[in-house]
Scaffold this motif. Sequence first.
Motif, PDB file in Angstrom:
ATOM      1  N   TYR A 183       2.217  -2.391  -0.243  1.00 27.03           N
ATOM      2  CA  TYR A 183       3.256  -1.443  -0.654  1.00 27.03           C
ATOM      3  C   TYR A 183       4.104  -2.069  -1.748  1.00 27.03           C
ATOM      4  O   TYR A 183       4.608  -3.189  -1.600  1.00 27.03           O
ATOM      5  CB  TYR A 183       4.126  -1.060   0.535  1.00 27.03           C
ATOM      6  CG  TYR A 183       3.349  -0.434   1.670  1.00 27.03           C
ATOM      7  CD1 TYR A 183       3.066   0.932   1.675  1.00 27.03           C
ATOM      8  CD2 TYR A 183       2.891  -1.208   2.736  1.00 27.03           C
ATOM      9  CE1 TYR A 183       2.346   1.511   2.712  1.00 27.03           C
ATOM     10  CE2 TYR A 183       2.175  -0.635   3.776  1.00 27.03           C
ATOM     11  CZ  TYR A 183       1.899   0.720   3.757  1.00 27.03           C
ATOM     12  OH  TYR A 183       1.188   1.290   4.782  1.00 27.03           O
ATOM     13  N   THR A 228       6.169   1.975   5.185  1.00 27.19           N
ATOM     14  CA  THR A 228       5.628   0.646   4.870  1.00 27.19           C
ATOM     15  C   THR A 228       5.422  -0.193   6.125  1.00 27.19           C
ATOM     16  O   THR A 228       4.831  -1.267   6.072  1.00 27.19           O
ATOM     17  CB  THR A 228       6.535  -0.107   3.876  1.00 27.19           C
ATOM     18  OG1 THR A 228       7.810  -0.337   4.481  1.00 27.19           O
ATOM     19  CG2 THR A 228       6.723   0.693   2.601  1.00 27.19           C
ATOM     20  N   ALA A 237       1.875   3.019  -2.043  1.00 26.01           N
ATOM     21  CA  ALA A 237       0.814   2.380  -1.263  1.00 26.01           C
ATOM     22  C   ALA A 237      -0.405   2.220  -2.173  1.00 26.01           C
ATOM     23  O   ALA A 237      -0.877   3.186  -2.770  1.00 26.01           O
ATOM     24  CB  ALA A 237       0.463   3.233  -0.054  1.00 26.01           C
TER      25      ALA A 237
END
Length: 299
Positions: free
Chosen positions: A256, A247, A168
């Motif tokens: 992501y 995600t 992330a």
Amino acid sequence: MKLHQLNYFIAVAEEGHVGRAASRLNISQPPLTRQIQQLEQELGVTLFERHASGMALTEPGKLFLEEARHARSVLELAIDRVKRAGRGELGRLDVGIFGSGILGTIPKIIHQFRNRYPGIDVSIHSMTKDAQIHALRNRTLSVAFNRLLEPLPDITIECVEREPIFLAVNSDNPLAQAPSLELGKLTKESYILFPTVGRPGFIEKARGICHDLGFVPRVAQEVGDVMTGVALVAAGFGVAMVPKSATAIDIEHVVYKPLVDLPDSAKVDLSCVYMTDDTSPILARFLETVRDLASDKVL
């Protein structure tokens, strides 16, 4: 009063004739006549007026026919519900989940199970790993989902899915422009790790992956759950390794990125756990659903 007496009475009332009712019930006429007489004696009322052409209900008989049909219906429903419960088609299932576990595969499993068995009430409980194990042993949970579980002698662990790990990244970070990333080259980034409870867990997995790639992550924050971790990425505190299911968390300023330099061993497991000696038919039905949906995800 016996159930067969009610069935005999209903048959005579509907046929209006003892002979036809006896034929319908596949019994001889004399015992059927005796059963109706015994029923009248027990109730202390006359249920039928006898005529040469057959039997006609009295007013008390008409009322008793309604009640007898209702009683038989209630009993048949009770028998059906008990049989369905015995087949695992009726009852209650308590499921333990955790943080990011409610994202991805688990909702699909539960949705499919509820579609298959609408007579089963599914109750979801968010718990830490230790709390799940305790609740399973106390039988307040039937099954739970979690990651990175250590073997236990009385509990069965079934892998449902092995998820790849993504990074992330804040959308303002230059890394956000790359289609994929190599974690081994990101030694200078600040990392947000999670969760701080339920250890060993994903936080140890993330540290171990970095160690295998030859570096110790610079830790900006350690937080309790994936949602807080991703929120801190959005706030610019650093980057975070997350399982694929996470995600699905759509937060502004977070993207992501797949990590292409990780070995297959870096995937993180999602498992369902239950008491090994639990013979509940409802649990068996649920595990069938889990296995049907997990068969193509455990590689």
